[in-house]
Design an enzyme around this catalytic site. Structure first.
Site, PDB file in Angstrom:
ATOM      1  N   LYS B 280       0.848  -1.199   0.000  1.00  0.00           N
ATOM      2  CA  LYS B 280       0.000   0.000   0.000  1.00  0.00           C
ATOM      3  C   LYS B 280       0.880   1.245   0.000  1.00  0.00           C
ATOM      4  O   LYS B 280       1.901   1.278   0.689  1.00  0.00           O
ATOM      5  CB  LYS B 280      -0.883   0.000   1.251  1.00  0.00           C
ATOM      6  N   GLU B 368     -18.917  -5.997  10.909  1.00  0.00           N
ATOM      7  CA  GLU B 368     -19.901  -5.184  11.622  1.00  0.00           C
ATOM      8  C   GLU B 368     -20.958  -6.036  12.307  1.00  0.00           C
ATOM      9  O   GLU B 368     -21.488  -5.659  13.353  1.00  0.00           O
ATOM     10  CB  GLU B 368     -20.571  -4.193  10.652  1.00  0.00           C
ATOM     11  N   ARG B 396     -24.965  -2.727   8.168  1.00  0.00           N
ATOM     12  CA  ARG B 396     -24.655  -4.161   8.131  1.00  0.00           C
ATOM     13  C   ARG B 396     -25.028  -4.855   9.437  1.00  0.00           C
ATOM     14  O   ARG B 396     -25.045  -6.071   9.503  1.00  0.00           O
ATOM     15  CB  ARG B 396     -23.144  -4.374   7.901  1.00  0.00           C
TER      16      ARG B 396
END
Lengths: 620, 620
Positions: B280, B368, B396
């Site tokens: 990243k 979640e 969610r």
């Protein structure tokens, strides 16, 4: 053994293997007997009699926490924890004992569920709490092979090894689930079931190697190779990939072997999966032979013949079956329609669709989230998906139906089964919140038919509509032939039946109870306008304008949804247009509603038809 | 290369390796430049430059479908599909190009997301549609290592092998996710990353065996052993357990190697996971060195120094940080409080809590659902969980917060971050539906503070309350010192600021914009009652009664929720009590609201303060 005398599971520790086997037999008989008179979950409970005995023999509840996933398989647990009398006399009755674990029933029920796949997350929570509070009791999640492939359970599995301390996951693998299991993980489990166990393979392999020169050296070498040797002996490392230990598979009807395995797990320092193979319906032939989940949740039945009492009612079919037939007919006409269910082929009576349209019907397993996201892109790829789902399980799909379907204006059709009060399954299964959470999702239509013709017409316009279309229908029976008040249905259209005397009392009614309300009003000779609210969203503003401006009262009778559904929509309409009628709310309360049969429950909420009639009479 | 001239990715197929590398370098420079002036997702986009080039070189979009999970890493894709000019001039601007994939932007965007972990389910849907329609194009889901451990993605993985045909899952593994990855699966992936690749290990092992007598025979024997030999060479069979093929790991910054691997996948007949290791932030030092996700989504910054422009604003901190500080203080006082986040340590500024309370803070990853179920049992185990979650991701958790928390009256506290309009992330991230779907969940309180003192007091009473308590707060900045109108806050309490002239115009306002509304009213010398609605649920019926009976108008100004939130609650109150005031609704519309900065978006909806002032003036 006299099951009535059981106060708590302590006595198990003193029984020998033969006595435990005999106890299992007594419990099994009692479960068959009670379920045959009360209805309930049969197959799952017959499958775990020995497992539950083994659990309560090895562990020390309530100090140790035994969490049954879903909880519909906890009948043996209820009997072993001193609830035999209540179980026998009041299982699933109004104000009687629940068909699931309930904390208020017993200190041995440390947790509650109803929806599947929560047990591993619950175990994680107890484990973390123990770490913080410096406790060290055993925590056991008992979960089925289909429940464990649901997203929530997999999230729990993934989190488990990150926590300090240890929880035990007992994988109750019957290769069956509610109907048949699906998916890649299920194939892996099925391979293990048919393979020999870890321990025995290992010994055989050692023998083979010892016959090869230097074989034993190679054995050591292989062992050295980053421990990957173990992967030679068992077909799976699924749970090791979740960084968990694994033992099994173990015969789930052999109490002795299970006690041994559970003791190994008890002594483990790392979270561990104990893989137990059980047979659903074990000990009752019709349930053992069941391949489609017919014996999963049952009504009353005749033990000797295996016939269901309700099968005698003629001219009536279930709403699920009626809707399934409607979709079936549409699938014949429109080859783009694809039916999706999250593990409810039997529950929603989709068997004929799956048999005759094998390529255009998909059981995604207990994956309510995936069902919606997949349906969305399936539409983009040129199909027209239909999702059949229980109202209570639709709750798991909220984000996906909003973010992955409605947001992209994708017009899938959703049949919401078991909308409203579901009866004996109780608070965890009531289908009462969906209108409230769906009506704020942009670009959606929510409808509920009053009868078969209505449903048929609604499905026709749903598949022609350019956005998501929800059609709700309740648990219960329906007559295929029914009166039709109005042939001309379009989106948002309600029906109004005006009385001769120009009454200004207006009763707005939703769903299939409408016909019964009409009948009752005729019988009681009540002078009022009856309005059938076919759509929860959008409203029929023409009818609302008419009744709001006639100066009378409005009663909103919606036994299928909480007040944040239709009632609030109508309040919004009234305020927005600055009307000022008297409005009486007879919707479901914003509450978790207990189990019992439909009429008892409605009556306890003052929402049965006689309560309505009383309110109406008070307004005349 | 002149990026402006790219019309579509066809040209890639004619470039040699050196030219592709040079193109990657140009694209990387442009991404850094544009994000530094426009803000956006930096690290994720820098990580997939080479991967995206390789994908568009091997596959034929738009016939082949390339689905980027979340879509926040699609900048290279946008450039390669002819959107460089728009990317450069209008990234994330109001009516400009989106930071995610959008179907209306380009035929190369075959799908849309924003929430994570939808790509595999989307691939399943496209795959099934192809089967039914007799098509055979490639379908590729590009998904990160943290997104793949979410329940939805695991449900998709589990379903994938059940479908006919093949999809390719490109696992973009940067070992980083939004912050650091968590969970058992992540440990497994990390082991693979640090190990040598499948192919090379295999060859080494063959060499070693050939030096041992009969070694080669054993190799054959092992191979025969149900193919389990492969498990010796790679550390994982995770994806094989989902019945999928696997190749990797492959260096995700080596275009040549990736093209080779993707061609293997293209020729596979079975669904396959291609495991690609990327870094990243690759190519921009500050982002490469970032361990906490600071460079995940960024505001404007100075490329040479790596300093964020906004860090210059003094006396202001983000709402996330303010709330995190409040919770931190409470955690010092109350050792039972445990903070849970689903992968948002950096986003919700929880770093200090996680550093100073390592045992009492849990990052469950992008889970979640699990977060809420786990929190529920953690409370039953004797802790007091606090969940910090974005409004849009709370979607969610609907089923779990209802079934596994509220239903058992478990009093966890939930901080809802990013409530209301979020600005440049747009429609997929707006935090506008939560009040609508939460207010029908029984036994819950929903509040939103206007300032820091208010927030502090709300958190204090939330942790004392005996049921679930939601506290919403918006994206944006807050002044730590703020005026306080009323010290005495209790559940349901609103504040009313009456005007001297006894005005009967009543403005009900929610959230932190209240102070600005006060200021504007003072500046404009407007004569009206200003009411601060601190609680969405329950309402302050005392104040409502007062203003409903004073004969004037009511304006509901709620820029943080759709009308099914506060507006409908107030309509319900008015109808129930048979009042008849004129009510003007200035809530968010029931719609998916596009990206752009907050003021532009509010103004486009006629919901900025000047619009309010205009409406108010019309009523005087």
């Amino acid at each position: 053994m006299d099951l009535e005398k059981i106060k708590n599971p302590e006595f198990l520790k003193k029984l020998n293997n033969e006595e435990l086997i005999s106890l299992a037999s007594d419990i099994r008989k009692s479960i068959i007997e009670v379920v045959s008179t009360k209805g309930g979950h049969l197959s799952s409970n017959l499958g775990v009699v020995e497992l539950t005995i083994a659990l309560h023999t090895v562990f020390n509840a309530p100090k140790d926490k035994i969490i049954f996933d879903v909880g519909h398989q906890s009948y043996t647990h209820k009997i072993l924890t001193g609830r035999y009398n209540e179980f026998k006399s009041s299982l699933r009755d109004f104000q009687g004992i629940s068909g699931y674990q309930k904390m208020k029933e017993s200190i041995y029920d440390c947790y509650e569920a109803g929806h599947s796949s929560t047990s591993i997350s619950a175990a994680c929570g107890f484990l973390k709490a123990q770490e913080i509070n410096g406790e060290n009791n055993d925590i056991i999640a008992v979960i089925g092979d289909s429940s464990i492939t649901s997203g929530l359970a997999l999230e729990g599995l993934n989190n488990l090894s990150s926590l300090k301390g240890k929880a035990i996951v007992v994988l109750n693998d019957n290769g069956m689930s509610i109907s048949k299991p699906v998916g890649g993980v299920s194939k892996t489990l099925s391979r293990i079931r048919s393979s020999i166990t870890y321990t025995s393979t290992k010994n055989k392999f050692r023998k083979v190697l010892s016959k090869i020169p230097f074989g034993s050296k190679i054995y050591v070498f292989l062992r050295y190779l980053k421990n990957s040797i173990r992967r030679l002996f068992i077909e799976t490392t699924l749970f090791e990939n979740f960084n968990l230990d694994y033992i099994g598979p173990i015969d789930g009807h052999n109490i002795k072997k299970m006690i041994k395995a559970l003791k190994v797990a008890k002594n483990s320092h790392k979270s561990i999966v104990v893989h137990v193979i059980t047979k659903k319906g074990f000990g009752y032939k019709p349930a053992e032979d069941d391949k489609y989940g017919k014996w999963h949740g049952v009504e009353e039945f005749d033990v000797s013949t295996g016939e269901f009492s309700s099968s005698k009612e003629k001219d009536l079919i279930s709403w699920s079956e009626a809707i399934s037939n409607i979709v079936y007919e549409l699938m014949i006409k429109d080859s783009k329609i694809v039916t999706i269910t999250p593990a409810m082929i039997e529950g929603s009576k989709l068997g004929r669709i799956f048999r005759d349209f094998p390529n255009r019907s998909i059981d995604v397993g207990i994956s309510e989230e995936h069902a919606f996201t997949m349906a969305g892109s399936m539409y983009l790829g040129g199909c027209h998906p239909y999702i059949s789902i229980y109202s209570t399980f639709l709750q798991r799909s909220y984000d996906e139906l909003c973010h992955d379907v409605a947001r992209m204006n994708i017009p899938i059709v959703v049949g919401i089964d078991r909308a409203g009060i579901v009866g004996k399954d109780g608070d965890t299964h009531q289908g009462i919140f969906d209108v409230a959470f769906l009506r704020s999702v942009p670009n959606t239509v929510i409808a509920m038919p009053k009868d078969y013709d209505d449903a048929k017409k609604l499905y026709e316009i749903a598949f022609e509509y350019n956005n998501m279309f929800f059609i709700r229908y309740p648990r219960g029976k329906i007559q295929i032939v029914s009166k039709r008040y109005n042939n001309d249905i379009y989106i948002g259209k309600w029906d109004i039946i005006e009385c001769k005397s120009n009454s200004n009392l207006n009763i707005i009614v939703t769903g299939p109870i409408f016909d019964k309300v009409c009948e009752a009003f005729t019988n009681e000779n009540i002078d009022a306008n009856l309005i059938f609210a076919r759509f929860y969203n959008p409203l029929d503003e023409k009818i609302l304008q008419k009744i709001c401006s006639n100066g009378g009262s409005i009663i909103i009778y919606d036994i299928y949804s909480t007040k944040e559904g239709l009632y609030d929509s109508i309040c919004e309409y009234i305020v927005k247009n600055n009307y000022n009628p008297k409005v009486i709310n007879l919707s479901l309360p914003t509450d978790f509603i207990q189990h019992g049969n439909l009429n008892e429950v409605l009556s306890s909420l003052s929402l049965d038809i006689s309560s309505l009639i009383n309110v109406v009479k008070g307004e005349i």
